[in-house]
Design a protein around this motif. Structure first.
Motif, short mmCIF file in Angstrom:
data_model
loop_
_atom_site.label_atom_id
_atom_site.label_comp_id
_atom_site.label_asym_id
_atom_site.label_seq_id
_atom_site.Cartn_x
_atom_site.Cartn_y
_atom_site.Cartn_z
N VAL A 38 8.57 -23.58 85.58
CA VAL A 38 9.24 -24.88 85.42
C VAL A 38 10.05 -24.88 84.12
O VAL A 38 11.18 -25.39 84.09
N PHE A 39 9.50 -24.28 83.09
CA PHE A 39 10.21 -24.21 81.81
C PHE A 39 11.54 -23.47 81.98
O PHE A 39 12.58 -23.92 81.53
N ASP A 40 11.50 -22.34 82.66
CA ASP A 40 12.71 -21.51 82.80
C ASP A 40 13.71 -22.08 83.81
O ASP A 40 14.91 -21.95 83.65
N ALA A 41 13.21 -22.68 84.88
CA ALA A 41 14.12 -23.16 85.93
C ALA A 41 14.62 -24.57 85.66
O ALA A 41 15.66 -24.97 86.17
N GLY A 42 13.90 -25.33 84.85
CA GLY A 42 14.33 -26.69 84.52
C GLY A 42 14.53 -27.52 85.77
O GLY A 42 13.73 -27.48 86.70
N ASP A 43 15.66 -28.23 85.80
CA ASP A 43 15.93 -29.14 86.92
C ASP A 43 16.13 -28.41 88.24
O ASP A 43 16.16 -29.03 89.29
N TYR A 44 16.31 -27.10 88.18
CA TYR A 44 16.61 -26.37 89.41
C TYR A 44 15.38 -25.80 90.08
O TYR A 44 15.49 -25.01 91.01
N VAL A 45 14.21 -26.20 89.60
CA VAL A 45 13.00 -25.56 90.11
C VAL A 45 12.81 -25.82 91.61
O VAL A 45 12.39 -24.93 92.36
N ASP A 46 13.19 -27.02 92.07
CA ASP A 46 13.05 -27.30 93.51
C ASP A 46 14.00 -26.44 94.34
O ASP A 46 13.64 -25.92 95.39
N ASP A 47 15.25 -26.31 93.85
CA ASP A 47 16.21 -25.45 94.55
C ASP A 47 15.71 -24.01 94.60
O ASP A 47 15.84 -23.33 95.61
N LEU A 48 15.12 -23.58 93.49
CA LEU A 48 14.62 -22.21 93.44
C LEU A 48 13.49 -22.01 94.45
O LEU A 48 13.43 -20.98 95.14
#
Ligand code: ATP
Ligand code: MG
Length: 472
Positions: free
Chosen positions: A359-369
């Motif tokens: 979550v730290f590395d993906a930030g707001d894009y974690v759901d897309d990832l």
């Protein structure tokens, strides 16, 4: 056949009336007619062809509309456009076109409706409805496009070699329509596209990308990419993808065909997202595998660092295709770079700290990832398939749980550099960075909660270890 029903919108009567006042014939042609017959929902742009001046007809229509809309005139093309409610209406004079070798810009003369239908790309796009008073809604279909609609076939009105060579963009349009409509391309056409593939080089990158994006936005993009590959066009447009083709075998060890795998991933993700750029990320997520592929006697095939390599290739690919080098590109890069991260989690026991780091590395894009990684599961082993999906479900639940507790998504350090400087009476120095990093690490590891007091105590302890004195 009469298609009055298609012309219920009052605008058509107004165009009809305007044409009558100018004593010329006018027809609705192209996508609007095609999509009406296919019942594809309402087509938001309407093409009108006038036997005479399209620009004059547009002006007359504007005069006859209560709100007198502005007419946009494109002199070079001899066309005009106006807006009526949420519809764009484009007017063009019927024309006859002839082409020369190295340009897709034809020599244009005035022509008849038949001439105009001849210059259309496909039989299903040459269908016209008469706007004349007496024949209002009569279908004009010189190439039996209705039959092709029924048979779900893309066919050119003229000899396909002429149609495609005149304007090579049509090769991509054929594949795009085949993908959007789930139609097949008639065999002579397919052969002709293959023969003419090299002529795609005279088409601007921007126009190529428009068609690629329409393929990408379709329900099943793989239809288009398989056709691009089969005709040889893909090699010209996206060689990074053709490089993924094939299976190598050494000493009985094989890797999967990453091209077909990629197409599966794109189809999978398209069921779960309409985000064009996330779909692009799926298309490009493995492109780094071609240049990083290696065989090792003990462990078999590896693609070490392919995510990093791939994210760099994304930039070059976007640049070459004149796609935007903005935050969309950066998003695709980030997705490609992180594309293997959740997979490691899905194979193993999922720990809180691994999820916090994700979550730290993906930030707001974690759901897309997560959406990308779920689409990436293409194993044909039902047991593994189920296990991976289950584990991703656990990861998704943990993301929510950890986020509620630790607020990692847009991480703000609980202790600022200023507090550190004040506490230890420091000027800007590397110790501050070291202390901030240990606090961040401790939070991600789960050694301390993401809270001020705990972080403050850790700072004091770590400061002491560094030989710093707290000023009280
Ligand atoms: P869509 O709007 O869904 O892309 P469309 O068929 O309306 O589909 P447009 O690009 O809006 O496509 O073009 C309108 C019409 O103009 C087409 O139906 C076709 O008859 C004609 N046309 C467009 N581009 C070409 C081309 N490159 N060569 C020949 N005819 C074309
Ligand atoms: Mg259209």
């Amino acid at each position: 056949m009469n298609y009055k029903q298609a012309l219920k919108n009052p605008i058509f009567k107004i165009i009809s009336q305007s044409a009558k006042e100018l004593q010329l014939d006018a027809y609705v042609i192209g996508g609007f007619v095609r999509d009406y017959i296919l019942q594809r929902g309402s087509h938001k742009d309407i093409d009108i062809v006038a036997i005479g001046s399209g620009i004059e007809l547009a002006k007359q229509v504007a005069r006859n509309l209560p709100n007198k809309p502005k007419v946009q005139i494109f002199k070079t093309y001899g066309t005009a456009m106006l807006r009526f409610e949420d519809i764009e209406i484009e007017f063009v004079g019927a024309r006859k076109e002839s082409y020369n070798e190295d340009s897709r810009n034809p020599v244009v003369e005035n022509g008849t409706l038949e001439d105009d239908q001849n210059r259309r790309d496909f039989t299903i796009n040459a269908l016209a409805l008469d706007l004349g008073d007496d024949q209002f809604g009569e279908l004009l279909d010189p190439f039996n496009g209705i039959q092709d609609l029924e048979d779900a076939v893309i066919r050119t009105p003229l000899n396909p070699d002429i149609t495609y060579s005149d304007d090579p963009l049509r090769m991509l349009r054929a594949i795009r329509f085949a993908t959007q409509l789930n139609f097949t391309i008639e065999p002579n056409s397919l052969k002709s596209i293959t023969d003419n593939k090299q002529r795609i080089e005279i088409i601007t990158k921007e126009r190529i990308v428009v068609e690629l994006n329409k393929i990408m936005e379709s329900t099943k993009p793989s239809i288009g990419f398989l056709l691009l590959e089969e005709t040889g066009l893909l090699e010209y447009i996206l060689p990074e993808l053709t490089a993924l083709k094939g299976i190598d075998e050494i000493e009985g060890q094989k890797h999967k065909d990453n091209f077909y795998h990629t197409l599966e991933v794109v189809d999978n993700i398209s069921k779960n997202t309409d985000n064009l750029w996330l779909r692009w990320a799926a298309l490009l997520h493995d492109i780094g595998k071609a240049p990083t592929k290696k065989f090792h006697k003990k462990i078999g095939w590896t693609f070490h660092g392919h995510e990093f390599q791939g994210s760099k290739m994304v930039y070059h690919l976007f640049k070459r295709l004149k796609m935007p080098l903005n935050d969309k590109m950066k998003f695709v890069q980030k997705m490609v770079l992180m594309s293997s991260r959740p997979i490691v989690l899905a194979e193993d026991m999922v720990t809180d700290s691994a999820v916090r780091r994700l979550v730290f590395d993906a930030g707001d894009y974690v759901d897309d990832l997560m959406t990308l990684c779920e689409a990436d599961i293409t194993t044909k082993n039902p047991k593994k398939f189920k296990k991976y999906h289950n584990n991703f479900k656990i990861v998704r639940d943990k993301i929510i749980e950890v986020e509620e507790r630790d607020h990692i998504r847009n991480f703000q350090p609980p202790i600022s550099g200023e507090i550190i400087m004040k506490t230890f009476n420091l000027k800007p120095s590397k110790e501050i960075g070291i202390l901030k990093e240990s606090i961040k690490e401790a939070i991600l590891e789960g050694d301390i909660p993401n809270e001020y007091e705990a972080a403050y105590q850790l700072m004091l302890k770590e400061g002491k270890r560094l030989g710093l004195k707290a000023s009280t």
